[in-house]
Design a protein around this motif. Structure first.
Motif, PDB file in Angstrom:
ATOM      1  N   PHE A  44       0.841  -1.190   0.000  1.00 13.85           N
ATOM      2  CA  PHE A  44       0.000   0.000   0.000  1.00 13.85           C
ATOM      3  C   PHE A  44       0.879   1.243   0.000  1.00 13.85           C
ATOM      4  CE2 PHE A  44      -2.149  -3.456   2.044  1.00 13.85           C
ATOM      5  CZ  PHE A  44      -3.433  -3.393   1.536  1.00 13.85           C
ATOM      6  N   HIS A  45       0.341   2.320  -0.529  1.00 10.02           N
ATOM      7  CA  HIS A  45       0.999   3.627  -0.458  1.00 10.02           C
ATOM      8  C   HIS A  45       0.079   4.539   0.339  1.00 10.02           C
ATOM      9  CE1 HIS A  45       2.288   7.649  -1.846  1.00 10.02           C
ATOM     10  NE2 HIS A  45       3.472   7.091  -1.675  1.00 10.02           N
ATOM     11  N   VAL A  46       0.629   5.202   1.372  1.00 12.96           N
ATOM     12  CA  VAL A  46      -0.166   6.032   2.268  1.00 12.96           C
ATOM     13  C   VAL A  46       0.384   7.456   2.263  1.00 12.96           C
ATOM     14  CG1 VAL A  46      -0.881   6.378   4.675  1.00 12.96           C
ATOM     15  CG2 VAL A  46      -0.671   4.058   3.768  1.00 12.96           C
ATOM     16  N   LYS A  51       3.173  13.515   3.990  1.00 14.26           N
ATOM     17  CA  LYS A  51       4.293  12.581   4.001  1.00 14.26           C
ATOM     18  C   LYS A  51       3.864  11.286   3.324  1.00 14.26           C
ATOM     19  CE  LYS A  51       6.672  14.285   8.086  1.00 14.26           C
ATOM     20  NZ  LYS A  51       7.210  13.953   9.404  1.00 14.26           N
ATOM     21  N   SER A  52       4.788  10.678   2.631  1.00  9.06           N
ATOM     22  CA  SER A  52       4.528   9.456   1.874  1.00  9.06           C
ATOM     23  C   SER A  52       5.090   8.247   2.621  1.00  9.06           C
ATOM     24  CB  SER A  52       5.193   9.579   0.503  1.00  9.06           C
ATOM     25  OG  SER A  52       5.036   8.405  -0.231  1.00  9.06           O
ATOM     26  N   VAL A  71       7.025  -0.400   7.178  1.00  4.80           N
ATOM     27  CA  VAL A  71       6.689   0.962   6.782  1.00  4.80           C
ATOM     28  C   VAL A  71       8.003   1.655   6.422  1.00  4.80           C
ATOM     29  CG1 VAL A  71       5.653   3.153   7.469  1.00  4.80           C
ATOM     30  CG2 VAL A  71       4.709   1.006   8.342  1.00  4.80           C
ATOM     31  N   ASN A  72       8.142   1.969   5.142  1.00  2.00           N
ATOM     32  CA  ASN A  72       9.396   2.563   4.650  1.00  2.00           C
ATOM     33  C   ASN A  72      10.606   1.758   5.135  1.00  2.00           C
ATOM     34  OD1 ASN A  72       7.851   4.501   3.394  1.00  2.00           O
ATOM     35  ND2 ASN A  72       8.283   6.090   4.888  1.00  2.00           N
ATOM     36  N   SER A  73      10.519   0.437   5.004  1.00  5.21           N
ATOM     37  CA  SER A  73      11.582  -0.526   5.334  1.00  5.21           C
ATOM     38  C   SER A  73      11.817  -0.723   6.835  1.00  5.21           C
ATOM     39  CB  SER A  73      12.899  -0.157   4.649  1.00  5.21           C
ATOM     40  OG  SER A  73      12.725  -0.154   3.255  1.00  5.21           O
TER      41      SER A  73
END
Length: 170
Positions: A44-46, A51-52, A71-73
């Motif tokens: 998913f992209h949030v 902020k991404s 979440v972002n690795s």
């Protein structure tokens, strides 16, 4: 929580516990809903506060509502509690309904990747008993109680339908 037209919609009150230390409460009237785009069954992209975030569901346990996400690795352990879970905890009870379960049925259609138990084998509550692949995700199916395996109705590499009997407890 449900996915609708590639957006995440929160449809009831629930609590999310992160790494057993942080708790977040959400409800359907939450004005700060997340902007979520589903990229695949597990990605998913949030966007939140400009902020991404890239989110990957690494592991999930459907019955215990426990997930490992990236979440972002960065990896996080997530436990979700709904209104009923919170009420039972608030009242000082443990969820006794799961103790009355005498069999396990497939929560969704998929393929049995591995059966980790044998008939007459004792299992502990929370112990992984089989792995079900559904929508290209591996789902660890765990025992809801301490029990003995009475019978196993499936085998590895077998396709199963939602609601199909997988195994029974003695």
């Amino acid at each position: 929580m449900k996915i609708n037209q590639n957006k995440l919609i929160m449809d009831s009150d629930f609590k999310v516990c992160v790494n057993e230390t942080l708790e977040y409460k959400f409800n359907s009237s939450n004005p700060n809903k997340l902007d979520v785009i589903k990229l695949s069954n597990s990605e998913f992209h949030v966007l939140k506060n400009k902020k991404s975030y890239n989110i990957l569901i690494e592991k999930n346990n459907f019955y215990l509502k426990e997930y490992t996400i990236s979440v972002n690795s960065n990896s996080y352990q997530i436990k979700i509690s709904d209104k009923l879970d919170m009420l039972i905890k608030e009242m000082g009870f443990h969820n006794g309904l799961s103790k009355k379960i005498n069999n396990i049925k497939a929560p969704m259609p998929g393929i049995i990747l591995n059966v980790l138990v044998k008939e007459n084998q004792p299992v502990k509550e929370g112990e992984t008993i089989l792995i079900l692949e559904a929508m290209k995700m591996e789902n660890a199916i765990t025992s809801p109680k301490d029990a003995i395996i009475k019978s196993i109705s499936i085998s590895a590499n077998q396709t199963v339908e939602k609601g199909q009997l997988l195994l029974e407890f003695a």
